[in-house]
Scaffold this motif. Structure first.
Motif, mmCIF file in Angstrom:
data_model
loop_
_atom_site.group_PDB
_atom_site.id
_atom_site.type_symbol
_atom_site.label_atom_id
_atom_site.label_comp_id
_atom_site.label_asym_id
_atom_site.label_seq_id
_atom_site.Cartn_x
_atom_site.Cartn_y
_atom_site.Cartn_z
ATOM 1 N N GLU A 153 46.211 42.164 35.373
ATOM 2 C CA GLU A 153 45.778 40.770 35.278
ATOM 3 C C GLU A 153 45.014 40.397 36.539
ATOM 4 O OE1 GLU A 153 49.322 38.535 34.458
ATOM 5 O OE2 GLU A 153 49.945 39.968 32.916
ATOM 6 N N VAL A 154 43.776 39.934 36.354
ATOM 7 C CA VAL A 154 42.903 39.575 37.473
ATOM 8 C C VAL A 154 42.386 38.160 37.228
ATOM 9 C CG1 VAL A 154 40.865 40.205 38.817
ATOM 10 C CG2 VAL A 154 42.204 41.995 37.693
ATOM 11 N N LEU B 259 41.870 40.455 30.409
ATOM 12 C CA LEU B 259 42.669 41.658 30.652
ATOM 13 C C LEU B 259 44.107 41.422 30.192
ATOM 14 C CD1 LEU B 259 41.235 42.752 34.119
ATOM 15 C CD2 LEU B 259 40.591 43.538 31.855
ATOM 16 N N GLY B 260 45.087 41.618 31.078
ATOM 17 C CA GLY B 260 46.471 41.420 30.688
ATOM 18 C C GLY B 260 46.917 42.403 29.630
ATOM 19 N N VAL B 261 47.546 41.900 28.563
ATOM 20 C CA VAL B 261 48.053 42.749 27.492
ATOM 21 C C VAL B 261 46.936 43.557 26.843
ATOM 22 C CG1 VAL B 261 49.214 42.742 25.254
ATOM 23 C CG2 VAL B 261 49.985 41.213 27.056
ATOM 24 N N ALA C 187 45.219 40.544 42.076
ATOM 25 C CA ALA C 187 45.551 41.156 40.793
ATOM 26 C C ALA C 187 47.054 41.390 40.697
ATOM 27 C CB ALA C 187 44.811 42.486 40.639
ATOM 28 N N THR C 188 47.523 41.497 39.458
ATOM 29 C CA THR C 188 48.922 41.822 39.182
ATOM 30 C C THR C 188 48.968 42.899 38.115
ATOM 31 O OG1 THR C 188 49.643 39.555 39.650
ATOM 32 C CG2 THR C 188 51.155 40.933 38.382
ATOM 33 N N MET C 189 49.798 43.912 38.336
ATOM 34 C CA MET C 189 50.045 44.908 37.300
ATOM 35 C C MET C 189 51.454 44.705 36.758
ATOM 36 S SD MET C 189 48.128 48.519 38.090
ATOM 37 C CE MET C 189 48.884 48.958 39.658
ATOM 38 N N THR C 190 51.561 44.705 35.437
ATOM 39 C CA THR C 190 52.830 44.469 34.760
ATOM 40 C C THR C 190 53.142 45.619 33.819
ATOM 41 O OG1 THR C 190 52.559 42.068 34.846
ATOM 42 C CG2 THR C 190 54.080 42.931 33.187
#
Length: 199
Positions: free
Chosen positions: A75-76, A83-85, A117-120
């Motif tokens: 997620e940016v 982005l995301g899912v 950014a976040t990576m999940t």
């Protein structure tokens, strides 16, 4: 319990997830060690948990064996909700560039302070006569201006950790895995599975 099967056809993701799970005390292997390659149901939801559960339940039903599936995304905020899912689905639309190249192009005009950014990652474990067990891990950082590092691949070459100021790919596995979204999700999943067994 027998080894868990990993519900993925992505060799890199499978190897990385197995390493994360093994470190957390969970034994796992590629499902293709025992079964021919399969076509998994198409991911159509906007939920990491639903997508992971869909893959895990599909493979568990086919094989009758315990299965772990992963759904993850990047997620940016600068790019918005593209982005995301749906990270892979979005990036794979550009057939002329790699995923990392497409991401860098999308951030070409982004100031340094807007490359956050976040990576999940959400993992789902499905076994016979038990409810699905879900665990999520997240990691925050920024997107580098260019790929850096050789210890891992994919977004790890671009994702700069806030704590280390290095990309994940610049860190050897012993350092990298506990800091990743998958590594954190694996630890949480191990805790939840242990708790479920003790009930």
């Amino acid at each position: 319990m027998a080894e868990w099967l990993i519900a993925s056809n992505n060799q890199y993701k499978t190897a990385d997830l197995i390493a994360c799970l093994n470190r957390a005390g969970i034994s796992a292997k590629p499902y293709t060690d025992d079964w021919p390659p399969m076509t998994f149901p198409v991911e159509t939801t906007d939920s990491y948990a639903d997508n992971a559960r869909l893959k895990a339940q599909f493979l568990a039903q086919v094989t009758g064996e315990p299965v772990i599936a992963d759904d993850s995304g990047l997620e940016v905020p600068f790019i918005g909700d593209t982005l995301g899912v749906t990270t892979k689905r979005y990036l794979h639309q550009d057939h002329q560039h790699s995923d990392n190249e497409t991401l860098l192009l999308a951030l070409k005009e982004a100031p340094d302070d807007q490359r956050t950014a976040t990576m999940t990652c959400t993992l789902c474990a499905v076994s016979q006569n038990a409810d699905p067990v879900l665990a999520t891990g997240t990691v925050t950082g920024t997107i580098a201006q260019a790929e850096q590092g050789h210890y891992s691949t994919g977004f790890d070459k671009l994702f700069v950790l806030s704590a280390t100021h290095q990309t994940l790919a610049e860190l050897p596995d012993d350092t990298r895995i506990p800091l990743t979204h998958r590594g954190q999700a694996a630890v949480r999943l191990a805790q939840l599975l242990k708790s479920a067994r003790n009930q």
